[in-house]
Design an enzyme around this catalytic site. Structure first.
Site, PDB file in Angstrom:
ATOM      1  N   THR A  76     -24.592  44.364 -56.370  1.00  7.20           N
ATOM      2  CA  THR A  76     -24.455  43.135 -55.593  1.00  7.20           C
ATOM      3  C   THR A  76     -25.132  42.002 -56.339  1.00  7.20           C
ATOM      4  O   THR A  76     -26.088  42.221 -57.079  1.00  7.20           O
ATOM      5  CB  THR A  76     -25.058  43.275 -54.180  1.00  7.20           C
ATOM      6  OG1 THR A  76     -25.085  41.988 -53.561  1.00  7.20           O
ATOM      7  CG2 THR A  76     -26.466  43.831 -54.225  1.00  7.20           C
ATOM      8  N   HIS A 111     -22.006  45.857 -42.661  1.00  4.98           N
ATOM      9  CA  HIS A 111     -20.697  45.278 -42.355  1.00  4.98           C
ATOM     10  C   HIS A 111     -19.779  46.242 -41.610  1.00  4.98           C
ATOM     11  O   HIS A 111     -18.572  46.029 -41.552  1.00  4.98           O
ATOM     12  CB  HIS A 111     -20.038  44.769 -43.641  1.00  4.98           C
ATOM     13  CG  HIS A 111     -20.781  43.614 -44.262  1.00  4.98           C
ATOM     14  ND1 HIS A 111     -20.637  43.241 -45.579  1.00  4.98           N
ATOM     15  CD2 HIS A 111     -21.686  42.760 -43.731  1.00  4.98           C
ATOM     16  CE1 HIS A 111     -21.429  42.201 -45.827  1.00  4.98           C
ATOM     17  NE2 HIS A 111     -22.074  41.901 -44.726  1.00  4.98           N
ATOM     18  N   GLN A 128     -23.537  47.132 -47.952  1.00  6.18           N
ATOM     19  CA  GLN A 128     -22.596  46.099 -47.522  1.00  6.18           C
ATOM     20  C   GLN A 128     -21.167  46.649 -47.520  1.00  6.18           C
ATOM     21  O   GLN A 128     -20.234  45.943 -47.167  1.00  6.18           O
ATOM     22  CB  GLN A 128     -22.683  44.893 -48.464  1.00  6.18           C
ATOM     23  CG  GLN A 128     -24.059  44.237 -48.448  1.00  6.18           C
ATOM     24  CD  GLN A 128     -24.187  43.119 -49.462  1.00  6.18           C
ATOM     25  OE1 GLN A 128     -24.176  43.334 -50.672  1.00  6.18           O
ATOM     26  NE2 GLN A 128     -24.303  41.901 -48.982  1.00  6.18           N
TER      27      GLN A 128
END
Ligand code: ZN
Length: 238
Positions: free
Chosen positions: A189, A119, A101
Site C-alpha cells: 500500500t 473494506h 484493505q
C-alpha cells in the site's frame, strides 16, 4: 541485507501486526485497484470509483452488478506466499493481527483468523430487507442482472463502497492490534490514502517495516523499507 534485517526484527518480535493493501494480492492475480494497469484504466461507461459508490449501487444496480461480477469476484484466486507466511506466524503465536484493505478473503483462505477487513469482504452478502446471508457464488451465478433474495429484497455485498463509512468494530479491532504490536509490517500500500495513513499513528512498538514495489511518501518514516513484491519477501522469511 534488508531481508536479513527484517528476519532479525521478526525473530525478536512476539506481537507482529501486518497492515496490507492491494499489493498483497497482486501475486494472487488480483489487480491493484489504483495501479496504472489496474481497474481504473479499464474501459467502462463510468469510472470504477463512481460505479463502486453507494449512490451508484442504489441508482444503477444493473451496471453496478455487471462491473462487480466482471471485476470484483476473483473467486478462483489462491493465497500467495505472503498470506501463507502470515497465517503461519499467527499459528506460532507471533502475530496478533492482519489489518487489510483487501476484500478478497485470501488471508482467511490461508488460515488466518485474526483478520480486520477494513473494506469488508466479497464473501459476505446480505439481503437488505430480511438479512439473509448469501455466498458470492449466488451473486456470480444469479440469472437476474440484479441478484435478489427470495423475499424480494436486494442483495448487497458486505463491501465498503465509496461514500460509505468503515465498520466501527473492525476499525477499533485494528487500532487495538496496532497499538499492542511490537513490530508493524506495512505492505502493498502507498500509505497515502485513508485510512492507512491514520491507523499507522497508533503504533507504539519498536519497528515499522514497509514492503512496497514502489516508493511511498512514508519511506523515510520507516525503520526498514524493501521495494520488492510482498509474497517474495515474506515467503523468503522463516
Ligand atoms: Zn430477503
Amino acid at each position: 541485507m534488508a531481508y536479513e534485517e527484517l528476519q532479525k526484527y521478526v525473530d525478536e518480535s512476539s506481537r507482529i501486526v501486518f497492515f496490507g493493501g492491494a499489493g498483497v494480492s497482486t501475486e494472487s492475480g488480483i489487480p491493484d485497484f489504483r495501479s496504472v494497469d489496474g481497474l481504473y484504466h479499464q474501459k467502462y461507461d463510468f469510472p470504477p470509483e463512481q460505479i463502486l459508490s453507494h449512490s451508484f449501487f442504489v441508482s444503477r444496480p444493473e451496471e453496478f452488478f455487471k462491473f462487480y461480477r466482471d471485476k470484483m469476484l476473483p473467486l478462483d484466486a489462491k493465497p500467495n506466499a505472503a498470506h501463507l507466511k502470515l497465517a503461519e506466524w499467527e499459528k506460532q503465536g507471533k502475530l496478533i493481527g492482519v489489518v487489510t484493505q483487501n476484500i478478497d478473503g485470501l488471508h482467511q483462505a490461508a488460515g488466518s483468523r485474526l483478520v480486520y477487513e477494513l473494506h469488508g469482504s466479497i464473501h459476505r452478502n446480505y439481503c437488505r430487507k430480511c438479512g439473509k446471508f448469501f455466498p458470492p457464488e449466488y451473486i456470480r451465478d444469479s440469472a437476474d442482472p440484479v441478484p435478489c433474495c427470495p423475499c424480494g429484497g436486494r442483495i448487497k455485498p458486505d463491501v465498503v463502497l465509496y461514500e460509505e463509512g468503515l465498520d466501527n468494530d473492525v476499525v477499533s479491532g485494528a487500532v487495538n492490534a496496532i497499538s499492542h504490536a511490537d513490530l508493524m509490517i506495512v505492505a502493498g500500500t502507498s500509505l497515502t490514502v485513508y485510512p492507512a495513513a491514520g491507523l499507522v499513528r497508533y503504533f507504539r512498538g519498536r519497528h515499522i517495516v514497509l514492503i512496497n514495489r514502489d516508493q511511498t511518501p512514508m519511506d523515510r518514516q520507516c525503520d526498514l523499507v524493501i521495494h520488492d513484491k510482498v509474497g517474495q519477501v515474506l515467503g523468503s522469511l522463516k
